[in-house]
Design a protein around this motif. Sequence first.
Motif, PDB file in Angstrom:
ATOM      1  N   ALA A   1     -54.226 -10.763  17.370  1.00 41.22           N
ATOM      2  CA  ALA A   1     -52.972 -10.218  17.887  1.00 41.22           C
ATOM      3  C   ALA A   1     -53.263  -8.863  18.514  1.00 41.22           C
ATOM      4  O   ALA A   1     -54.290  -8.244  18.235  1.00 41.22           O
ATOM      5  CB  ALA A   1     -51.917 -10.083  16.787  1.00 41.22           C
ATOM      6  N   ALA A   2     -52.328  -8.381  19.335  1.00 37.17           N
ATOM      7  CA  ALA A   2     -52.565  -7.155  20.097  1.00 37.17           C
ATOM      8  C   ALA A   2     -51.984  -5.914  19.435  1.00 37.17           C
ATOM      9  O   ALA A   2     -52.062  -4.830  20.011  1.00 37.17           O
ATOM     10  CB  ALA A   2     -51.986  -7.301  21.503  1.00 37.17           C
ATOM     11  N   ASN A   3     -51.385  -6.062  18.262  1.00 37.61           N
ATOM     12  CA  ASN A   3     -50.930  -4.878  17.533  1.00 37.61           C
ATOM     13  C   ASN A   3     -51.073  -5.093  16.032  1.00 37.61           C
ATOM     14  O   ASN A   3     -51.461  -6.175  15.566  1.00 37.61           O
ATOM     15  CB  ASN A   3     -49.505  -4.470  17.924  1.00 37.61           C
ATOM     16  N   CYS A   4     -50.768  -4.049  15.274  1.00 38.32           N
ATOM     17  CA  CYS A   4     -51.278  -3.894  13.910  1.00 38.32           C
ATOM     18  C   CYS A   4     -50.924  -5.002  12.931  1.00 38.32           C
ATOM     19  O   CYS A   4     -51.808  -5.679  12.398  1.00 38.32           O
ATOM     20  CB  CYS A   4     -50.792  -2.563  13.341  1.00 38.32           C
ATOM     21  N   ALA A   5     -49.640  -5.153  12.613  1.00 44.06           N
ATOM     22  CA  ALA A   5     -49.248  -6.034  11.509  1.00 44.06           C
ATOM     23  C   ALA A   5     -49.665  -7.487  11.725  1.00 44.06           C
ATOM     24  O   ALA A   5     -50.242  -8.107  10.826  1.00 44.06           O
ATOM     25  CB  ALA A   5     -47.750  -5.927  11.260  1.00 44.06           C
ATOM     26  N   PRO A   6     -49.372  -8.095  12.888  1.00 46.68           N
ATOM     27  CA  PRO A   6     -49.786  -9.495  13.051  1.00 46.68           C
ATOM     28  C   PRO A   6     -51.298  -9.674  13.023  1.00 46.68           C
ATOM     29  O   PRO A   6     -51.797 -10.686  12.516  1.00 46.68           O
ATOM     30  CB  PRO A   6     -49.182  -9.896  14.399  1.00 46.68           C
ATOM     31  N   ALA A   7     -52.047  -8.712  13.553  1.00 43.59           N
ATOM     32  CA  ALA A   7     -53.506  -8.816  13.520  1.00 43.59           C
ATOM     33  C   ALA A   7     -54.004  -8.862  12.085  1.00 43.59           C
ATOM     34  O   ALA A   7     -54.900  -9.636  11.740  1.00 43.59           O
ATOM     35  CB  ALA A   7     -54.128  -7.636  14.269  1.00 43.59           C
ATOM     36  N   ARG A   8     -53.431  -8.024  11.230  1.00 45.26           N
ATOM     37  CA  ARG A   8     -53.848  -7.967   9.834  1.00 45.26           C
ATOM     38  C   ARG A   8     -53.409  -9.218   9.068  1.00 45.26           C
ATOM     39  O   ARG A   8     -54.139  -9.705   8.197  1.00 45.26           O
ATOM     40  CB  ARG A   8     -53.288  -6.698   9.188  1.00 45.26           C
ATOM     41  N   ALA A   9     -52.239  -9.728   9.393  1.00 48.90           N
ATOM     42  CA  ALA A   9     -51.791 -10.954   8.740  1.00 48.90           C
ATOM     43  C   ALA A   9     -52.703 -12.122   9.089  1.00 48.90           C
ATOM     44  O   ALA A   9     -53.047 -12.942   8.234  1.00 48.90           O
ATOM     45  CB  ALA A   9     -50.344 -11.263   9.138  1.00 48.90           C
ATOM     46  N   CYS A  10     -53.114 -12.204  10.341  1.00 45.38           N
ATOM     47  CA  CYS A  10     -54.046 -13.260  10.760  1.00 45.38           C
ATOM     48  C   CYS A  10     -55.386 -13.106  10.037  1.00 45.38           C
ATOM     49  O   CYS A  10     -55.981 -14.082   9.576  1.00 45.38           O
ATOM     50  CB  CYS A  10     -54.261 -13.208  12.264  1.00 45.38           C
TER      51      CYS A  10
ATOM     52  N   ILE B   1     -45.576 -13.401  11.160  1.00 47.79           N
ATOM     53  CA  ILE B   1     -45.551 -11.961  11.428  1.00 47.79           C
ATOM     54  C   ILE B   1     -45.987 -11.780  12.878  1.00 47.79           C
ATOM     55  O   ILE B   1     -47.156 -11.954  13.211  1.00 47.79           O
ATOM     56  CB  ILE B   1     -46.471 -11.188  10.460  1.00 47.79           C
ATOM     57  N   TYR B   2     -45.028 -11.450  13.731  1.00 46.92           N
ATOM     58  CA  TYR B   2     -45.293 -11.385  15.162  1.00 46.92           C
ATOM     59  C   TYR B   2     -45.401  -9.959  15.688  1.00 46.92           C
ATOM     60  O   TYR B   2     -45.995  -9.725  16.743  1.00 46.92           O
ATOM     61  CB  TYR B   2     -44.185 -12.097  15.944  1.00 46.92           C
ATOM     62  N   ASN B   3     -44.797  -9.025  14.964  1.00 47.98           N
ATOM     63  CA  ASN B   3     -44.692  -7.678  15.498  1.00 47.98           C
ATOM     64  C   ASN B   3     -44.684  -6.685  14.347  1.00 47.98           C
ATOM     65  O   ASN B   3     -44.688  -7.079  13.176  1.00 47.98           O
ATOM     66  CB  ASN B   3     -43.415  -7.540  16.331  1.00 47.98           C
ATOM     67  N   VAL B   4     -44.662  -5.407  14.649  1.00 44.64           N
ATOM     68  CA  VAL B   4     -44.446  -4.389  13.620  1.00 44.64           C
ATOM     69  C   VAL B   4     -42.939  -4.284  13.421  1.00 44.64           C
ATOM     70  O   VAL B   4     -42.222  -3.777  14.281  1.00 44.64           O
ATOM     71  CB  VAL B   4     -45.035  -3.036  14.044  1.00 44.64           C
ATOM     72  N   GLY B   5     -42.452  -4.820  12.315  1.00 44.78           N
ATOM     73  CA  GLY B   5     -41.016  -4.952  12.107  1.00 44.78           C
ATOM     74  C   GLY B   5     -40.469  -6.190  12.784  1.00 44.78           C
ATOM     75  O   GLY B   5     -41.181  -6.912  13.487  1.00 44.78           O
TER      76      GLY B   5
END
Length: 478
Positions: A73-82, A94-98
Motif C-alpha cells: 500500500a502507498a501509506n502507513c496503516a494499510p501497508a502495515r496491515a498487509c 484497512i484501506y487508509n489512515v482512518g
Amino acid sequence: MTVLLRLNLFVLLCILSLSGRVLAEQPPNILFIYLDDFGWRDASFMGSDFFETPHLDRLAGEGMVFTNAYSAAANCAPARACLLSGQYTPRHEIYNVGTRPRGDARHRRLKHVPGVETLRPDIKTWAECFREADYTTAIMGKWHLSDDPRDYGFDINIGGTHSGSPPKGYYPPHKVPGLENAPADEYLTDRLSREACAFIRNQQEKPWLLYLSHFAVHTPLQPKKELVDKYQDKSPGKLHKHVTMATMIQAVDDGIGQIVETLDQLQLTDNTIVLFFSDNGGLAAATDMAPLRGYKGTYYEGGIREPFFVKWPGVVQAGSKCESPIIGVDLYPTLCEMAGIEMPDQICDGRSIVPMLRQRGAVQERPLYWHFPAYLQASGQVEREECRDPLFRTRPCSVVRYGPWKLHQYFEDGGIELYNLLDDPGEQHNLAETHPDQKRELLYQLTAWQQEIDAPIPQTPNPQFDPKAEAEAIRKHR
C-alpha cells in the motif's frame, strides 16, 4: 601419537561436531527493521547523494538487495496491515489512515469505501506464529493497527499504539508505552535503538524476534539537534538536500550501528537474520525517488517501491542482488520459512522469497496487486507535479504489475494507464492506446483478481461533488 592423545583428539572432534550441529539446529533470531516514509533512494546504498547510512550500507552489502521490492500500500496503516497479515487490502479492509473521507468533498466524484481502522483479532499475525514457536517477540516503535500490539503476538511493546506518528514529536514527553520517563533532550529514535540493544542483551535463553518499527522518518520533521550543523555545512546533492531529513536518517543509522555492535559483542551475528524495509514512499517535501514518479500516497512507483534487503549469514550470498518483483505480503511466509515455523490455516496472498534468497532455481513470474477504494488529498506543489491530478495524491484505483508491465485502473473516470517499467521506470509514457493487447490482458487479470478477492469498487456518486468547484481548483493549481 599416544593412545591417550588419540582419545583426547577423538573426543574433541566429537564435541566440535556436536556443537556445530547444535548451532545449526538453533532457530535463527530475527531482526526486522521497518522504517516509516523512507523512500526508495534514501539510503546511500540505493543512491542518495546527501543522506548518510554507512551502517545500513554495510548490512546491505553483507546480504541480498532487492531492487523491485514493493509495499502492499502507498501509506502507513494499510501497508502495515498487509505486512502483518500477509493479505491484500480487500481481505483485512484497512484501506487508509482512518475511515473518514479525505480531501474536499466537492472534488470527490464517488463515495469512498471507508473500510476499518483496526486489524481484526481473528487474523493471525506472524508475531503470533513466532510466539507459539517459543520465540520471545517484541515491537519497538510504531504499531498503528490497534491500541495494543500485545494482543497480536508481541510479548513486549515499547512505543506501539494506534498513533501513526510520535504523539508529541521526537523529543519528550514521548507519550508512548514504556517511555514515560525520559531525559529532556532524549531523541526518540535514539531511545528506541537503545531499547532494542537492551532487549537483545536480555535474550539469552530463547530465540527472539524484534520488530524494530521506527517512527522515523515520519512527520513531524524534527531534526536531531546535534547533527544539524553537520548537514548545513554539507554541499547539497543533486538528488537530496533536506537537512532535517538527513539528521533523522543518520539517527536511525547510528542506532543500527549500535545494534550491530551488540550482536557482535554477544556473538549472535551469525545466527541473526536481518531484514530492512519501509512502509511506503518518502514525503514529497523532504526527499526524492527519481527517476521514479510519485511519493508517499501515490500508486506510481515512487509511492510503493521500497528499499529492501536481507542479511542471512550462511545462506544469502553477500553482495548479491535480486531484480524479481516482491511485495509486502510475501514477508509473512518468508519469515515463517526462515524459522521453520508452520504457516497458520488462513489465507495468505504472499509467497515466500526464501528460494530467491537461496538462489535456487528460476523465479516464476506472478502478478502483484494493489487496491485503494478511497482518496488521499495532495498537500503540496511538489506532490501535485507528480500526481495524476493536482488535487489528490491518488483517487480510487486498482493497480497490477506483471513482469515489466504495470496497469493503473481509476474508478471515477474509467481511466487506464499502462507502463513498461523496464523502458520507463518513471511512468511518463502511457501505452494504453498503443498496446491494446497488453492493456486488455492486464485489465482482465486485474478484474478477475478483484472478483476473486471480493474487492469493493466505489460506484455510488457523491452528492456533494461539484464539477465547477473541482475544475476551478484544478485550474488554480496548474
